[in-house]
Design a protein around this motif. Structure first.
Motif, PDB file in Angstrom:
ATOM      1  N   GLY A 130       0.821  -1.209   0.000  1.00  8.57           N
ATOM      2  CA  GLY A 130       0.000   0.000   0.000  1.00  8.57           C
ATOM      3  C   GLY A 130       0.847   1.247   0.000  1.00  8.57           C
ATOM      4  N   ARG A 131       0.158   2.376   0.123  1.00 13.15           N
ATOM      5  CA  ARG A 131       0.821   3.671   0.059  1.00 13.15           C
ATOM      6  C   ARG A 131       0.820   4.298   1.446  1.00 13.15           C
ATOM      7  N   LYS A 132       1.935   4.871   1.851  1.00 13.04           N
ATOM      8  CA  LYS A 132       1.976   5.551   3.140  1.00 13.04           C
ATOM      9  C   LYS A 132       1.249   6.894   3.024  1.00 13.04           C
ATOM     10  N   THR A 133       0.689   7.337   4.146  1.00 16.01           N
ATOM     11  CA  THR A 133       0.115   8.680   4.189  1.00 16.01           C
ATOM     12  C   THR A 133       1.264   9.690   4.271  1.00 16.01           C
ATOM     13  N   ARG A 134       0.938  10.958   4.093  1.00 15.93           N
ATOM     14  CA  ARG A 134       1.968  11.996   4.150  1.00 15.93           C
ATOM     15  C   ARG A 134       2.725  11.945   5.483  1.00 15.93           C
ATOM     16  N   ARG A 135       1.982  11.711   6.538  1.00 19.75           N
ATOM     17  CA  ARG A 135       2.563  11.660   7.872  1.00 19.75           C
ATOM     18  C   ARG A 135       3.640  10.587   8.019  1.00 19.75           C
ATOM     19  N   GLU A 136       3.458   9.481   7.345  1.00 21.20           N
ATOM     20  CA  GLU A 136       4.342   8.326   7.505  1.00 21.20           C
ATOM     21  C   GLU A 136       5.405   8.229   6.413  1.00 21.20           C
ATOM     22  N   ARG A 137       5.407   9.218   5.526  1.00 17.45           N
ATOM     23  CA  ARG A 137       6.325   9.178   4.396  1.00 17.45           C
ATOM     24  C   ARG A 137       7.784   9.302   4.832  1.00 17.45           C
ATOM     25  N   PHE A 138       8.681   8.698   4.043  1.00 18.37           N
ATOM     26  CA  PHE A 138      10.125   8.796   4.264  1.00 18.37           C
ATOM     27  C   PHE A 138      10.569  10.234   4.015  1.00 18.37           C
ATOM     28  N   ALA A 139      11.537  10.687   4.842  1.00 13.80           N
ATOM     29  CA  ALA A 139      12.034  12.059   4.735  1.00 13.80           C
ATOM     30  C   ALA A 139      12.545  12.354   3.325  1.00 13.80           C
ATOM     31  N   GLY A 140      11.965  13.339   2.677  1.00 13.69           N
ATOM     32  CA  GLY A 140      12.427  13.742   1.347  1.00 13.69           C
ATOM     33  C   GLY A 140      11.672  13.088   0.196  1.00 13.69           C
ATOM     34  N   ALA A 141      10.883  12.051   0.490  1.00 11.70           N
ATOM     35  CA  ALA A 141      10.162  11.351  -0.577  1.00 11.70           C
ATOM     36  C   ALA A 141       8.859  12.064  -0.929  1.00 11.70           C
ATOM     37  N   VAL A 142       8.401  11.886  -2.175  1.00 10.72           N
ATOM     38  CA  VAL A 142       7.078  12.392  -2.551  1.00 10.72           C
ATOM     39  C   VAL A 142       6.051  11.276  -2.437  1.00 10.72           C
ATOM     40  N   ASN A 143       6.524  10.062  -2.380  1.00  6.92           N
ATOM     41  CA  ASN A 143       5.639   8.916  -2.199  1.00  6.92           C
ATOM     42  C   ASN A 143       6.436   7.780  -1.577  1.00  6.92           C
ATOM     43  N   THR A 144       5.885   7.226  -0.489  1.00  9.72           N
ATOM     44  CA  THR A 144       6.477   6.031   0.105  1.00  9.72           C
ATOM     45  C   THR A 144       5.450   4.919   0.042  1.00  9.72           C
ATOM     46  N   THR A 173      -2.436   8.245  -5.258  1.00  8.77           N
ATOM     47  CA  THR A 173      -2.348   9.465  -4.443  1.00  8.77           C
ATOM     48  C   THR A 173      -2.799   9.113  -3.029  1.00  8.77           C
ATOM     49  N   ASP A 174      -2.719  10.110  -2.131  1.00  2.00           N
ATOM     50  CA  ASP A 174      -3.349   9.908  -0.829  1.00  2.00           C
ATOM     51  C   ASP A 174      -4.491  10.909  -0.685  1.00  2.00           C
ATOM     52  N   ASP A 175      -5.108  11.202  -1.817  1.00  5.18           N
ATOM     53  CA  ASP A 175      -6.136  12.224  -1.894  1.00  5.18           C
ATOM     54  C   ASP A 175      -7.508  11.544  -2.019  1.00  5.18           C
ATOM     55  N   ALA A 176      -8.273  11.620  -0.951  1.00  7.44           N
ATOM     56  CA  ALA A 176      -9.571  10.937  -0.923  1.00  7.44           C
ATOM     57  C   ALA A 176     -10.540  11.535  -1.939  1.00  7.44           C
ATOM     58  N   ALA A 177     -10.291  12.773  -2.340  1.00  7.81           N
ATOM     59  CA  ALA A 177     -11.160  13.368  -3.352  1.00  7.81           C
ATOM     60  C   ALA A 177     -10.900  12.706  -4.706  1.00  7.81           C
ATOM     61  N   ALA A 178      -9.616  12.462  -4.996  1.00  6.28           N
ATOM     62  CA  ALA A 178      -9.264  11.869  -6.284  1.00  6.28           C
ATOM     63  C   ALA A 178      -9.564  10.374  -6.307  1.00  6.28           C
ATOM     64  N   GLU A 179      -9.375   9.723  -5.169  1.00 12.79           N
ATOM     65  CA  GLU A 179      -9.610   8.272  -5.104  1.00 12.79           C
ATOM     66  C   GLU A 179     -10.513   7.995  -3.897  1.00 12.79           C
ATOM     67  N   PRO A 180     -11.813   8.204  -4.074  1.00 17.45           N
ATOM     68  CA  PRO A 180     -12.734   8.168  -2.928  1.00 17.45           C
ATOM     69  C   PRO A 180     -12.881   6.795  -2.282  1.00 17.45           C
ATOM     70  N   ASP A 181     -12.467   5.748  -2.957  1.00 15.59           N
ATOM     71  CA  ASP A 181     -12.645   4.414  -2.354  1.00 15.59           C
ATOM     72  C   ASP A 181     -11.453   3.974  -1.508  1.00 15.59           C
ATOM     73  N   LEU A 182     -10.489   4.864  -1.290  1.00 15.46           N
ATOM     74  CA  LEU A 182      -9.295   4.467  -0.530  1.00 15.46           C
ATOM     75  C   LEU A 182      -9.648   4.002   0.880  1.00 15.46           C
ATOM     76  N   VAL A 183      -8.958   2.951   1.298  1.00 10.70           N
ATOM     77  CA  VAL A 183      -9.160   2.417   2.649  1.00 10.70           C
ATOM     78  C   VAL A 183      -7.842   2.558   3.419  1.00 10.70           C
ATOM     79  N   ALA A 184      -7.925   3.045   4.642  1.00  7.47           N
ATOM     80  CA  ALA A 184      -6.751   3.124   5.507  1.00  7.47           C
ATOM     81  C   ALA A 184      -6.702   1.865   6.373  1.00  7.47           C
ATOM     82  N   ILE A 185      -5.505   1.275   6.453  1.00 10.32           N
ATOM     83  CA  ILE A 185      -5.315   0.154   7.378  1.00 10.32           C
ATOM     84  C   ILE A 185      -4.604   0.708   8.610  1.00 10.32           C
TER      85      ILE A 185
END
Lengths: 473, 473
Positions: free
Chosen positions: A197-211, A456-468
């Motif tokens: 899965g994709r990390k949220t912004r909060r959990e992202r690696f330092a300097g990354a745009v996507n983890t 993305t981590d944008d619920a507007a763009a991908e409304p079906d996203l589920v957080a674990i």
């Protein structure tokens, strides 16, 4: 049989974990805070893991290299976010060769900055891209609360670093490693059914745009991150001046990725499959897959049958060992083989042999069955294949049983007491994520309901996203 | 063809060495003094070397493990000789986790002390012996005058450490590694005809009672130590309290050994086999053994033949790669393949194909021969086997041609200008050894005339001992 040796998991899971590591002779603490000694049994498992992971990384086109352990302190200041993420964890060499150094040296916590520097040097044209590098190395991150394999001051890992001509290519490559290397390895070799899965912004690696991450559920219902793959966009290329001239002779910034997996996977394997008798090794990484055990050797017949079975199993490609230490009590040897997680044990004693039989003991299932000598090889080969599937199925069932679909922060916290909560990301959001975090529960990753990794981590763009959401190591 | 690219060896051997490393993209200097970056081509060779050495070490019964990078400073004070040997080379961590450390930490220059500590813990009975451990790791020794692969601040190596119940067993094991692992590996995999021998007291490893070595002659006639195996007697066991109870329940000190080989072997391979066109890779460690090169692809026929040959060679177990970059000048590609030392090049152009032929180029011998397409696979397989033997024979002849039997210190110094001197040890003695050393010539090892490794360095006990004296890296 070994139940008296280990603290039961239900009673104290962390203590059970420590007990297994000690009693199965996997590893122990080193003398410097947070370091570990990986003992031969643990290291033999790691070698098999490493070989299987390395093959997948090479299949994805990356080439191994080796970069220095020592990084000039100045390198770490180039990418501000990155250094901020690491600075409290750094070990610093200030003296060498009998003198104080002019510039302190950092012991690598990761090689992003070092490799960025060399990528800049090696890349000039679009012909030099993609540049796909990987290294197997030790890294150091100072840990105050260490736990063997999970969080140690020094650990072994592979770190991949790649540069590409386009964002799309970098993105595709980071996913390819996540799925074809990490998720596939964990499932096919370690029988761990991870969720990519994709990390949220909060959990992202330092300097990354996507983890991105692969998360596994451990035997106590907690989550463990077993591998990560990052897109850096052009951030690192900017900081390290990684540029190339494109086909039109224009100078452009590269797009980079990095990805890593470590000895932490050993911890994941223990906590996913271990039971109150010790380790249960996934057969494909077991250094010894079958232990031929002579219980008692009255007339020499057991020893002869044992030798024959060792040959037969070897010839069939099974990693086999002989335990003929009949001067030691049989029970003690059996407990040891169980603790170490050896998948199949073939017990040979004079009594059974009268009927031309031996006993086949399968560690994963905990079952003992009589087996004619002539069938041992085929039965063992079948058992090894089957045990892998059984371990995987059992872990999947456990994970699914302990995963609850919820819609409120309160219910998520409740579910995280014993397992994972799945909660729609549009309901949770970053505010809900902060509320969870205040209770020690984190969003491990975002996924699509069908298992796809989000763009993305944008619920507007991908409304079906589920957080674990879960508590995690 | 590549003669313009590299400094000729005759003109300036050290510069030629540096040129090869740079142009063949094997390695380069790291940013911290004396460190190196091993680039993918160099690392791929190292990986094959490592696998072949690891197999020999395992065949000798040793098991791999991993011990921490960081050693408490106090450990190094236990064995006084040992610390004295290393102290000017140490790198010291004084700060970590944002604080000054109470006790400084040493970055391992070797793991003798660390492993000694754990051996003491793991060994209690004679049943625990022999304990045969090996680790693959990076180590750090601060170097003021570094040279890539030969002498670097950080290098990769394997270090074996064993403990035994008797002196005889320890002695036999140290020799077994020297001969069956090191000498055999160097000859069979790297085609380097090393001389195994015993170091004099002057050249012995700090703390050892006996150091044995395998010495190779480089292309400039100098010697390179390519691996060492040490007996420690009971010195280390005493310092680290490595004791066991014997069968009679008596507590006794163990006998220990250690032995190491490193990325230095890469330097030895370059300097033993390289020529003015670059590297000549011994076929068994060549990451690419055959390069199928499309010179020009007019009508698609060369590409089709190339694809067919790649498949055929792969199927025959040859590590093959395709170079179909026909947009690059052919000469430049050929120079690059020669620099990198790829053993066999198959050149495919439209002109030769008319006759059903391609050109086979053998790097080791520098010969080009036309070859019918149908014979390429078998001719390549033969060439690879033959090239290994040719490289070995050539190196042996070179070494023998450059070795002189002498009887005086003066003649030894003279012989060491271009190669090795063999001088009876009873004539040279430790005084003569000191005189040589004053002129930059060292006794590389003592041997028996028939090649056996001496049991002592006592000319009275073994009057036929011969000292091999040379300048060395």
């Amino acid at each position: 049989m070994a139940r008296t040796v280990l603290t039961p998991r239900e009673q104290d899971f962390p203590q059970w974990y420590q007990d297994v590591i000690a009693k199965a002779e996997l590893a122990e603490n080193g003398p410097v805070r947070g370091t570990m000694v990986i003992r031969p049994w643990g290291y033999a498992i790691w070698e098999r893991m490493q070989a299987a992971m390395d093959a997948r990384i090479k299949a994805a086109g990356a080439r191994n290299a080796y970069f220095p352990l020592f990084i000039p302190e100045s390198y770490l200041n180039r990418e501000a976010d990155h250094v901020e993420g690491f600075s409290p964890e750094l070990a610093v060499v200030t003296h060498a060769g009998g003198k104080q150094l002019e510039e302190p040296i950092i012991v690598r916590p990761t090689s992003e900055t070092m490799i960025g520097e060399f990528m800049a040097k090696w890349i000039s044209s679009h012909r030099d891209l993609p540049l796909l590098l990987n290294q197997w190395a030790n890294v150091v991150r100072w840990e105050l609360r260490s736990r063997i394999f999970l969080r140690t001051t020094e650990f072994l890992w592979q770190e991949g670093h790649t540069a590409h001509t386009s964002e799309a290519e970098a993105r595709a490559y980071a996913r390819r490693i996540l799925l074809d290397a990490y998720a596939d390895f964990l499932r096919i070799e370690l029988a761990i059914p991870v969720v990519p899965g994709r990390k949220t912004r909060r959990e992202r690696f330092a300097g990354a745009v996507n983890t991105m991450t692969v998360e596994g559920m451990m035997g106590d219902g907690k989550a463990l991150q077993l591998g990560t793959s990052h897109e850096f966009g052009q951030n690192f290329a900017q900081a390290f001046d990684i540029t190339f001239t494109d086909a039109e002779q224009q100078s452009r910034l590269a797009w980079t990725t990095s990805w890593g997996s470590s000895t932490r996977m050993l911890g994941g394997m223990i906590m996913c499959h271990g039971d109150d008798d010790g380790l249960r090794l996934p057969p494909r990484v077991a250094p010894v897959q079958a232990m031929i055990t002579v219980i008692k050797d009255g007339d020499g017949a057991p020893a002869a049958v044992a030798a024959e079975l060792v040959d037969g199993l070897s010839a069939a490609g099974v990693r086999v060992e002989l335990d003929d230490r009949t001067d030691l009590p049989y029970g003690r040897r059996a407990v040891d083989h169980e603790l170490k997680g050896i998948p199949v044990r073939v017990e040979i004693g004079p009594r059974d042999l009268v009927d031309g039989q031996v006993t086949l003991v399968r560690r994963a299932l905990g079952i003992k069955t009589p087996c004619p000598v002539a069938d041992v090889v085929s039965a063992t080969v079948r058992a090894l294949a089957d045990d892998h599937d059984q371990l995987l199925t059992e872990a999947e069932r456990f994970r699914d049983d302990r995963t609850a679909d919820v819609t409120t922060v309160g219910d998520a916290i409740e579910a995280a007491r014993s397992g994972w909560a799945r909660i729609p990301w549009r309901l949770l959001g970053e505010t809900g994520e902060d509320e969870l975090a205040a209770q020690g529960v984190t969003v491990r990753c975002l996924v699509h309901p069908d298992g796809r990794v989000p763009d993305t981590d944008d619920a507007a763009a991908e409304p079906d996203l589920v957080a674990i959401a879960a508590r995690a190591y």
